[in-house]
Design an enzyme around this catalytic site. Structure first.
Site: not given
Length: 476
Positions: A446-448
Site C-alpha cells: 500500500d503506497h500510502r
C-alpha cells in the site's frame, strides 16, 4: 403451559451479516438442551455449528438446507417446559404460539397495521408447522400481460383476471424467502399480498420481486401517452434489464466464500493504491539449510515456515509494513505483533487462515501451525477468529506451478509477499555459470504507508535471507 421461544440466527461476529444453512442437526419434535448445536451454517468465512440457548421441544424450523438467512432471521422455535403429553396433544397449539411472536416482532408492526410486507415469517420449508397456510397457485405473469403498479405502488392483477377471482392472499402472513426480499418489496412499494410466488408452496423469491419491478416499469412505459416524451426512471433497487442468456450460459451466484472473496478484493482494489516490485533470488542455500534441519531429526520443517520466519524478521526491520490504514481517521495503524495470513486453496474456494503471533514462533512451531490450519481449511472447520485479524499475508502461489504474480492485497492489510515456484535455472554464482534453485519474489504494498525505498528495502532483505539464511542469525 409451555412457553414458546424463538431462536434467531445470532450475530456470528467479524462483520458477518448472513449465513447459509448447510445441515439441520435436529428435527421438529426433538428435545434439545441448552447450548446444544441445532444447525450447521456456512458463513462467508467458515462452517459453524450454532448452539441453541433454550432447552425444550423444537416446534418449528425455518429455512431448508441451502437457504441463506440474514443475521436476526428466525432459525427455530422451542417450547420450553413442554412435556411429552404436550407434544402429543398440543402440537398445533405450540405451532400457533410459535407463529405469534414472529408476526408481531418484524419492524414492530402487525399484519393488520401496515400490510404483510412488514411481517417476518418462516421460509416455506416442509418442516414448518401445519398451521402455515398455502398460497393460491397461479401462472406467473408473462411479458404480454405484466403486472402493473397502481397509484399506491401495489401490484394490480392483469386485465384478463376474472372479476370473481379471489385475491392472491386473503389472510395470514406472506411466505417470503428472506427478510431482504421483503425489504426490497417494501422499498419499491410492492404489496406482497398481490403477488404469487414461484417457489415451493407459493414462496416469494427475490426473482419474483425483481420481475414484478421490471414488469411494472414496462407497463408504465407502454401506458405513456403517444405524444408525451418517453422517459422512465426505474426504482432505485430495480436491476437493469439484462440481455437474455444464450445457449450454454450458466449463472453462478456470488455467495458464501466466493462472494466474500469478491467483496474483499473489490474493496481492496477500490481503496488501496497498491504497487508491486519483484526480484529473483537464488534459493539454493535455503533449500540446503532445510535439508540439513530435516536430516537432524524431529518434525520436518516446511519451506513455507522458513519463508514465514524470514517475513517476521523483515517486518521487525520495516515495521511500517505491518500496518493498516484507518481511512475515517486518516491514520496509519501500526500493529505490535505479526499475525501472518497465508493463502490456502480449498474445494470451497480460497481462504486466508491466520497464524497468531507469528513473530514469537520458531520454524518448527510455524510448520505445525501451518499444517493444522491448512487441514482445518480443507475440512471447512476454520472458525471466524482463525480467518480474520491478519496484519500481513504470505502468498505461496508457486504451488500452482507459476513463477510470478501481482497479487491483490488482503484488505485491510498493507502488504503481501508472493513466492513463486523454486526451480533449477542457469545462474551466475561466484563468477561462473551454474544451475541453481531460483525463486521469484514479488512484493505488493500500500503506497500510502510507505514509499518505494521502504518496500525495496524489505524485499531486498527477504531475498538476502533466502540466498544466505545465516543472515537470520542476527535476529535470533
Amino acid at each position: 403451559m409451555a412457553q414458546v421461544l424463538e431462536f434467531k440466527l445470532p450475530d456470528l461476529g467479524e462483520g458477518l451479516t448472513e449465513a447459509e444453512i448447510v445441515r439441520w442437526l435436529v428435527e421438529v419434535g426433538d428435545v434439545v438442551v441448552v447450548d446444544q448445536p441445532v444447525v450447521e451454517v456456512e458463513t462467508a468465512k467458515a462452517m459453524v455449528e450454532v448452539p441453541c440457548p433454550y432447552g425444550g421441544v423444537v416446534t418449528a424450523r425455518f429455512g431448508a438446507e441451502g437457504t441463506e438467512l440474514p443475521v436476526g432471521a428466525p432459525l427455530l422455535t422451542v417450547a420450553v417446559g413442554e412435556t411429552a403429553a404436550d407434544r402429543t396433544g398440543g402440537g398445533t397449539d405450540a405451532a400457533a404460539a410459535a407463529d405469534a411472536p414472529r408476526s408481531a416482532e418484524a419492524d414492530g408492526r402487525t399484519a393488520a397495521g401496515e400490510g404483510s410486507g412488514n411481517v417476518l415469517v418462516g421460509y416455506g420449508t416442509s418442516e414448518a408447522p401445519a398451521r402455515r397456510r398455502r398460497v393460491r397457485r397461479a401462472e406467473p405473469a408473462t411479458p404480454s400481460a405484466p403486472a402493473a403498479r397502481g397509484v399506491n405502488g401495489t401490484v394490480r392483477e392483469s386485465a384478463d383476471t376474472p372479476s370473481g377471482a379471489p385475491a392472491a392472499v386473503a389472510d395470514g402472513p406472506v411466505p417470503v424467502i428472506s427478510p431482504l426480499v421483503r425489504r426490497l418489496a417494501r422499498q419499491n412499494g410492492l404489496d406482497l399480498r398481490e403477488m404469487t410466488g414461484s417457489g415451493p408452496d407459493g414462496l416469494i423469491l427475490r426473482a419474483d420481486v425483481e420481475y414484478a419491478l421490471r414488469a411494472a416499469a414496462t407497463q408504465s412505459r407502454t401506458e405513456a401517452p403517444s405524444g408525451a416524451p418517453r422517459t422512465h426512471t426505474a426504482p432505485a433497487s430495480a436491476p437493469a434489464a439484462a440481455v437474455p442468456d444464450g445457449p450454454g450460459v450458466t449463472r453462478v451466484p456470488l455467495k458464501g466464500i466466493r462472494g466474500a472473496v469478491a467483496d474483499k478484493l473489490t474493496r481492496s482494489r477500490t481503496e488501496i493504491p497498491d504497487a508491486t516490485c519483484w526480484v529473483d533470488a537464488d534459493a539454493t542455500e535455503l533449500m540446503r539449510t532445510r535439508a540439513a534441519m530435516n536430516a537432524a531429526g524431529g518434525p520436518k520443517i516446511s519451506v513455507l515456515a522458513l519463508l514465514a520466519r524470514i517475513c517476521t524478521a523483515a517486518l521487525a526491520r520495516f515495521p511500517e509494513l505491518n500496518s493498516s490504514v484507518d481511512t475515517a481517521a486518516r491514520e496509519i495503524v501500526r500493529h505490535g505483533g505479526v499475525h501472518l495470513g497465508f493463502a490456502a486453496q480449498t474445494d470451497r474456494g480460497l481462504v486466508v487462515p491466520v497464524v497468531r503471533d507469528a513473530h514469537t514462533r520458531d520454524a518448527e512451531s510455524l510448520t505445525a501451525e501451518f499444517a493444522r490450519l491448512t487441514e482445518a481449511a480443507r475440512a471447512g472447520t476454520l472458525t471466524p477468529a482463525e480467518l480474520t485479524g491478519g496484519t500481513f499475508t504470505l502468498n505461496n502461489y508457486g504451488v500452482f506451478g507459476v513463477d510470478g504474480s501481482t497479487p491483490i492485497i488482503n484488505h485491510p492489510e498493507a502488504a503481501m509477499l508472493g513466492v513463486g515456484r523454486i526451480v533449477p535455472k542457469p545462474w551466475v554464482h561466484e563468477g561462473e555459470l551454474a544451475v541453481r534453485q531460483v525463486v521469484q519474489l514479488s512484493f505488493t504494498f500500500d503506497h500510502r504507508v510507505c514509499d518505494g525505498g521502504t518496500a525495496g528495502g524489505f524485499l531486498r532483505y527477504v531475498a538476502d535471507c533466502v540466498e544466505q539464511p545465516a543472515v537470520l542469525l542476527r535476529t535470533l
